[in-house]
Each structure stands twice: as structure tokens, then as C-alpha cells.
Design an enzyme around this catalytic site. Sequence first.
Site, PDB file in Angstrom:
ATOM      1  CG  ASN A  50       6.120  -8.588  60.792  1.00 27.03           C
ATOM      2  OD1 ASN A  50       5.651  -9.686  61.261  1.00 27.03           O
ATOM      3  ND2 ASN A  50       5.357  -7.519  61.823  1.00 27.03           N
ATOM      4  NE  ARG A 105       3.613 -10.780  68.421  1.00 21.53           N
ATOM      5  CZ  ARG A 105       2.933 -10.020  67.740  1.00 21.53           C
ATOM      6  NH1 ARG A 105       1.920 -10.605  67.086  1.00 21.53           N
ATOM      7  NH2 ARG A 105       3.114  -8.533  67.478  1.00 21.53           N
ATOM      8  CG  ASP A 106       3.409 -10.068  63.818  1.00 17.59           C
ATOM      9  OD1 ASP A 106       2.454 -10.680  63.686  1.00 17.59           O
ATOM     10  OD2 ASP A 106       3.398  -8.648  63.334  1.00 17.59           O
ATOM     11  CB  CYS A 156      -0.609 -12.395  54.292  1.00 17.63           C
ATOM     12  SG  CYS A 156      -2.043 -11.490  54.286  1.00 17.63           S
ATOM     13  CG  HIS A 169       3.065  -3.776  63.430  1.00 16.96           C
ATOM     14  ND1 HIS A 169       4.042  -4.388  64.266  1.00 16.96           N
ATOM     15  CD2 HIS A 169       2.598  -4.587  62.916  1.00 16.96           C
ATOM     16  CE1 HIS A 169       4.027  -5.606  64.202  1.00 16.96           C
ATOM     17  NE2 HIS A 169       3.037  -5.889  62.971  1.00 16.96           N
ATOM     18  CG  HIS A 222       2.318  -7.086  58.227  1.00 15.12           C
ATOM     19  ND1 HIS A 222       2.307  -8.474  58.355  1.00 15.12           N
ATOM     20  CD2 HIS A 222       2.227  -6.591  59.598  1.00 15.12           C
ATOM     21  CE1 HIS A 222       2.241  -8.674  59.638  1.00 15.12           C
ATOM     22  NE2 HIS A 222       2.248  -7.503  60.391  1.00 15.12           N
TER      23      HIS A 222
END
Lengths: 301, 301
Positions: free
Chosen positions: B250, B16-17, B241, B208, B210
Site C-alpha cells: 500500500n 489489515r491490508d 504484492c 486506495h 498500492h
Amino acid sequence: MMNLPKYVQIKEVGPRDGLQNEKSWIDTADKIAWINMLSESGVEEIEYSSFVNPKWIPALADAREVGQKIKRNPNVSYSALVPNVKGLDFALEAGIDRASVFMSASESHNINNINKSIADTYPVLKRVIEEAKRSGKPVTGYVSTVFDCPHEGRIAPSEVLRVCEKLFEFGVDDISLGDTIGSAVPSQVEQLLETVLHHYPQEKIIMHFHDTRGMAIANIMTSMQYGINRFDSSIGGLGGCPYAPGAAGNVATNDVLYLLHGLGIHTGINEQKIQEASLFIQGKLGKALPSKSLAYLASAI
Amino acid sequence: MMNLPKYVQIKEVGPRDGLQNEKSWIDTADKIAWINMLSESGVEEIEYSSFVNPKWIPALADAREVGQKIKRNPNVSYSALVPNVKGLDFALEAGIDRASVFMSASESHNINNINKSIADTYPVLKRVIEEAKRSGKPVTGYVSTVFDCPHEGRIAPSEVLRVCEKLFEFGVDDISLGDTIGSAVPSQVEQLLETVLHHYPQEKIIMHFHDTRGMAIANIMTSMQYGINRFDSSIGGLGGCPYAPGAAGNVATNDVLYLLHGLGIHTGINEQKIQEASLFIQGKLGKALPSKSLAYLASAI
């Protein structure tokens, strides 16, 4: 809240440890221009080359010319790697403010790297250290593979301590403890520093991390929590790993500065100038360097 | 010595991310094969896609088909991002064990990202959360830009706390605090956790990170020193990003596992299987992923 140092001293080792592990040849004039850029960044110490036999490190075969031609900033201490008395003589001729000697905490890595046992390395280093001191030059002792050895695996802190004891006995001013293969995690840093700082004051110990598995910044945080405030780093994360050609090199000066300045720790170094010098050498190498801060700044829109 | 958790739970957010921020289209069949590989790695939760309007996230336009066709491992909790009740209905149809809602701690990032003010977002999320709970699904609330906003700069921990209070009031089971632009250093993590953990127990909070500037592993170390033992990560460091197209995404699951297993912390995840799934998706994307551990393993000789 964490107890961190107010000031951290960075030694820029890109021109030596960084380039030593790069396959591309950088022209001498470019090396000189680049070291001159670094000299204006505010960094206090630069290791500009190595006087190891060029047969072993062809990338730094021009150490003498580099040493003779770089523009010396009186606020910067210029050091170079010296393997023996002959190398030291060349380095003194080319001009150094400080000499760096080196060996491994692991017997088999020492044999692989220096072609001598640890026991046989001691008298060689003893002579270099004594001669450097007679010439009025401070000496840093690099001890490599202080956490793990590519041949032997885990290295006990007591083994590292034994090598430190010898080097301090021979007269080195400080010791840089190297995670040569970039394998350590913070618990290993703790264990080693618990042992070493039991015997030596923090200001005598420099930590030298490679970022092979991306652990270096966390290891620096842990070291600072133990009061360590001297670190070696390499601009852009130059270098690499002889055991993994695609892997990252020394921890990137750029990332270390992002961390330290973000934490409010003073370094005296201008990040913008480090950025410019990174882009310069990245252009000469023709490939993206591994520093994540550099990649971010280079692509920010 | 540091006080660290014995067990850490990883939520794999790569599908997903990670993919959400990649420009390349990954074929639905490849996504499914890849998520099936992840399902066999020992990871306990996978966020498999997003039910946001495909106009906004074209890379995940096949969320429904992915949800319908992945092979469900009964030991894995499958979640997906849902923006509103319509998205939740699609997600419930495709099959989810848990729903993820999202908003920003920063007013201007929220407006940019969701096209609504924070105040106008609350009633939308309240409805989704209530409906998900009525369907028997736990809900995670993602709060983004908890440290810094690309538009507003530093975000005060009190602002983050205010959003957390609302989301917990609406019924979320836990909250994932996102360093969306990967800018935080460990002192910021300390400040935020000092505030948040004063009000909520550690098990309700997921971090979470990055890795945009290479700080994520150090930030995870700091979080664990505060007792946090739930982290989101993305296989290989997938993603990127939106504000810097060449920057890292991430934090890489691979690097997190190297850290955790090195520290002796249990995760239940097989690193070899994560490595294989990383190489699979790296091959499909046709570019090297930012994980340093992955680069090391992929090139070790």
C-alpha cells in the site's frame, strides 16, 4: 483532462549523479559495459562521468578512461560534469558532446559543495562556459538546492531566478533545476516554475528530482502540467543522499518510463533494455536499487 | 495554481491490508501494542484486522483477540474486513465501529479472490451490508482492481461504476476504489474519477492506491485535483504484492503525510508518532519497509 507533452526527453545521469553517491567502487570495465548497454536503450543523452577532482569524487576517478573507451552511439549525446577549465580540458580530451557546469542556488550549500561563495563561483563558470562554447560544445547549467537547502531551509524562487539569469547571461544553453535533497512537493514545483517560466521558455528548463521522500513522480507530473518535457533521471534510482545514507537517490528512470509510457507519452526508450541495464548495475553494486518498478519486475511471478 | 482540499482524511489500513500481505507472523501482543500506538497518532480511522476465514489469511487469524484487547481511543473509528454474515458476527462481537465489505470490479479477480462470480457475490454482500446497518454500523465497500486486473488487464470505468451502483443500492455509506496491483498512472485515475464522480459526490469516494510501481503519490495528487479527500494508506508502506513478492505494498502513510503536510493540507496526524509506530513494526518484521520518507528519516545524519 490534463494537458501533457506528447514527447519527453530523458537524460540518463546514473553513471554520474548515481554512481557519484554510491560508496561501492564499480570497475572501469563494468562501467563501460553498462554505459554501452544504456547507449543502446534509445536514450538520447547520457552523462557518463564527472571531471571533478577524484579527491572529491573517488567513485568517478576513472572518468577519462571511461570517456575514451565507451562505444559511442551516434544517436546519443554524451555529457560530463566539469567544475572548471582544467576539468573541461580533460573532458574535451576524453570526448564530450556537451558540458555540464554546476552550482547551488543556496549560498551555504554552494560553499559546502564547491568551497566558494556564489559570487566567487560565477567567474569560474563564466570561463568554463565560454571555453566550452568556443570548442563548439553546448553547455547545461545544473542549479542545485532550488527548493530547499540542507543548511538554509526553503530557497526563494527569486534566488533561483537570479542564478539562472547569470548562467544564461554566461551562455548556457539550458538549465537543470535540481531538487538536490529530494524534499519538494508539487506546490513548490508550481511556485518555482511560475517564476522561472515567466522569464524563460519551457524548452530551456530541465527538471532534476531526487526521490528521497518518494515525491519525485508527483513532481514530474506537476512539471509536465507546466509544459516541462525534459527530465534527468538515474537508472534503478541509483545514487542516494549524502545527508541520509539509507535514503533513495535520483528519481529512477524505470519509474519515470512507467509513468510516461503509461500516460501515452513518447520517449524513444526501450523499457526492457533499461530493465536489463538496471539488473546489471544492481548486480555489480550487490544491493537492491530503490526503483519500485524495478523491484516489481525483478520479482514478478 | 492547483485546487486542492484543505483537509484530507486518512484511513490507516496497515494492520489489515498491510499485515495481510506480509509473510511474517506478528505476535498478537505486538499487534495490539502497535495498534495502540497508531490510535494515539491522530488518525481518525484504523482498519485493525480481517474476519475472513484464517485459512485464507493466517497472518490475521487473531482478529478477535486483537479486537477485544486493543485500547479504544474514542476519537478513532475502528473497522475490520468482513466477508460474510458469519464474519460480521465475529467482528461485532470483537467490536467494530464500521464494517468493510469487499469485491472486485474484475470477474476473474473476484473469482480468484472470493471464489465466486461477481453476480454470486452480490447477494452475500447485500446480506452483510443490511445486517451491519441493522446493528447501527456504517459500511465501506472496497472495490478492487478498479484500473487493471492481473488476469484481464485494463478494466473499463463503466465496469467499476456498475459495481458501485450495486453496492450503494445495497446501502454502503462509501466506496473505496482500489488499485490493487498498483499499476495505475494519473490519466487512468482521471478517467475513472470522471466517470464515478459524474454519479456520486466526492465525499462518498475513497481512493486506495498500492505503490507497486511508485505511482501512488502522483495518483493521490491527481485524485485531490478531482476533489477527493479520503485515502487509505498503510504505515511504512507495509504489505506487498501477491504477484511480485519483492514489490511495494500500500502507499505509505508516511509518504502521504509528507506530501499532504508539505502542501499545507491538514490531516490531524502527528508524523513523529507515525514514524515511531513504523519503526516499531519494521523492527518486528525484521526488514526495511518500502516508505522512502521512512528510510530517509531512519537514516538521516
